[in-house]
Write a protein that holds these residues in place. Structure first.
Motif, short mmCIF file in Angstrom:
data_model
loop_
_atom_site.label_atom_id
_atom_site.label_comp_id
_atom_site.label_asym_id
_atom_site.label_seq_id
_atom_site.Cartn_x
_atom_site.Cartn_y
_atom_site.Cartn_z
N LYS A 128 0.84 -1.21 0.00
CA LYS A 128 0.00 0.00 0.00
C LYS A 128 0.87 1.25 0.00
CE LYS A 128 -3.59 2.41 2.46
NZ LYS A 128 -4.95 2.43 2.19
N THR A 129 1.92 1.26 0.80
CA THR A 129 2.83 2.40 0.84
C THR A 129 3.50 2.57 -0.52
OG1 THR A 129 3.21 2.02 3.18
CG2 THR A 129 4.80 3.39 2.05
N ALA A 130 3.91 1.46 -1.15
CA ALA A 130 4.54 1.52 -2.47
C ALA A 130 3.55 2.07 -3.49
CB ALA A 130 5.04 0.14 -2.88
N VAL A 131 2.30 1.64 -3.42
CA VAL A 131 1.27 2.14 -4.33
C VAL A 131 1.12 3.65 -4.15
CG1 VAL A 131 -1.23 2.15 -4.77
CG2 VAL A 131 -0.02 -0.02 -4.54
N GLU A 132 1.06 4.11 -2.92
CA GLU A 132 0.92 5.55 -2.66
C GLU A 132 2.11 6.33 -3.19
OE1 GLU A 132 0.21 5.56 1.55
OE2 GLU A 132 -1.85 4.85 1.29
N TRP A 133 3.32 5.79 -2.97
CA TRP A 133 4.53 6.46 -3.44
C TRP A 133 4.54 6.54 -4.96
CZ3 TRP A 133 9.02 4.43 -5.99
CH2 TRP A 133 10.07 5.35 -6.09
N LEU A 134 4.25 5.43 -5.63
CA LEU A 134 4.24 5.42 -7.09
C LEU A 134 3.16 6.34 -7.64
CD1 LEU A 134 4.80 1.61 -7.64
CD2 LEU A 134 6.37 3.42 -8.39
N THR A 151 8.50 11.52 -20.31
CA THR A 151 8.23 10.15 -20.74
C THR A 151 7.35 9.44 -19.70
OG1 THR A 151 10.21 9.22 -19.68
CG2 THR A 151 10.43 9.97 -21.96
N TRP A 152 6.71 8.39 -20.14
CA TRP A 152 5.84 7.60 -19.28
C TRP A 152 6.26 6.14 -19.35
CZ3 TRP A 152 1.08 9.59 -17.05
CH2 TRP A 152 0.91 10.96 -17.24
N ILE A 153 6.08 5.41 -18.25
CA ILE A 153 6.41 3.99 -18.27
C ILE A 153 5.24 3.17 -17.74
CG2 ILE A 153 8.89 4.41 -18.03
CD1 ILE A 153 8.60 3.36 -15.12
N VAL A 154 5.19 1.93 -18.18
CA VAL A 154 4.20 0.97 -17.68
C VAL A 154 4.71 0.45 -16.34
CG1 VAL A 154 3.10 -1.26 -18.08
CG2 VAL A 154 3.48 0.30 -19.99
N VAL A 155 3.87 0.57 -15.31
CA VAL A 155 4.26 0.15 -13.97
C VAL A 155 3.23 -0.82 -13.42
CG1 VAL A 155 4.77 0.96 -11.62
CG2 VAL A 155 5.38 2.38 -13.59
N PRO A 156 3.69 -2.01 -13.00
CA PRO A 156 2.75 -2.97 -12.41
C PRO A 156 2.39 -2.57 -10.98
CG PRO A 156 4.95 -3.88 -12.33
CD PRO A 156 5.05 -2.55 -13.04
N HIS A 157 1.23 -2.99 -10.55
CA HIS A 157 0.81 -2.77 -9.18
C HIS A 157 1.74 -3.57 -8.26
CE1 HIS A 157 -1.61 -3.01 -5.55
NE2 HIS A 157 -2.40 -2.07 -6.05
N PRO A 158 2.32 -2.95 -7.23
CA PRO A 158 3.16 -3.72 -6.30
C PRO A 158 2.35 -4.82 -5.62
CG PRO A 158 3.47 -1.37 -5.99
CD PRO A 158 2.29 -1.54 -6.90
N GLY A 159 2.93 -5.99 -5.53
CA GLY A 159 2.27 -7.10 -4.87
C GLY A 159 1.40 -7.93 -5.79
N LEU A 178 12.51 -6.01 -7.71
CA LEU A 178 12.60 -5.38 -6.39
C LEU A 178 11.50 -4.34 -6.34
CD1 LEU A 178 16.43 -4.73 -5.88
CD2 LEU A 178 15.01 -6.42 -4.73
N GLN A 179 10.51 -4.58 -5.51
CA GLN A 179 9.40 -3.64 -5.36
C GLN A 179 9.85 -2.37 -4.66
OE1 GLN A 179 5.36 -6.21 -4.92
NE2 GLN A 179 6.00 -5.05 -3.20
N PRO A 180 9.20 -1.26 -4.95
CA PRO A 180 9.47 -0.05 -4.17
C PRO A 180 9.08 -0.30 -2.72
CG PRO A 180 7.79 0.36 -5.86
CD PRO A 180 8.16 -1.07 -5.95
N ASP A 181 9.82 0.31 -1.81
CA ASP A 181 9.50 0.14 -0.39
C ASP A 181 8.59 1.25 0.13
OD1 ASP A 181 11.23 2.30 -0.20
OD2 ASP A 181 12.78 1.21 0.87
#
Length: 151
Positions: A5-11, A101-109, A119-122
């Motif tokens: 959840k924290t990684a999602v918020e950060w991203l 630029t934009w990148i495709v980012v998967p949902h952490p987890g 390596l997921q964002p922390d």
């Protein structure tokens, strides 16, 4: 789950509308979203055959490198580095995503078919130092060259 959840918020914080981004991301069956690079991070994109040994070197010298993405088929790896790095980076065979630029980012987890986190964002904003990444790339490339000479 709290780390995801924290990684999602950060991203999502880099999105033009973070709340709408999180809402869509949570409901997107593909589990991916497009996010702009150059705000909280840039991404250096290495070929997979160099990226994996580079990541091995980084994990030996750092407790926690920044986030790392890999595409389907392991052909390319994206290392998250501080914003502005892409504009200054000069390296043959290395692509970059920075401001504009934009990148495709998967949902952490969540695993997705297109891209996944090695390596997921922390969530704290940990990024890989580009100077350390460059040194790790040199060491990895030297190891690959030495292996090629032997084999």
């Amino acid at each position: 789950m709290a780390a995801a959840k924290t990684a999602v918020e950060w991203l999502a914080s880099v999105a033009p509308d973070p709340e709408a981004c999180r809402w869509e991301w949570e409901r997107n069956p593909l589990g991916v979203t497009l996010l702009p690079a150059g705000r909280a991070w840039d991404v250096l994109i290495l070929p997979g055959d160099l990226g994996y040994p580079t990541l091995d070197v980084l994990t030996r010298i750092l407790d926690r490198p920044g986030p790392v993405l890999v595409d389907f088929g392991d052909h390319r790896m994206g290392f998250f580095v501080p914003p502005g790095t892409a504009a200054r980076w000069i390296g043959t065979g290395i692509r970059s995503a920075g401001s504009g630029t934009w990148i495709v980012v998967p949902h952490p987890g969540r695993s997705t078919g297109a891209v996944r986190w090695l390596l997921q964002p922390d969530g704290s904003g940990t990024l890989t130092d580009p100077a350390l990444l460059e040194l790790a790339m040199h060491e990895a490339a030297a190891g690959l060259a030495a292996g090629g000479e032997q084999g």
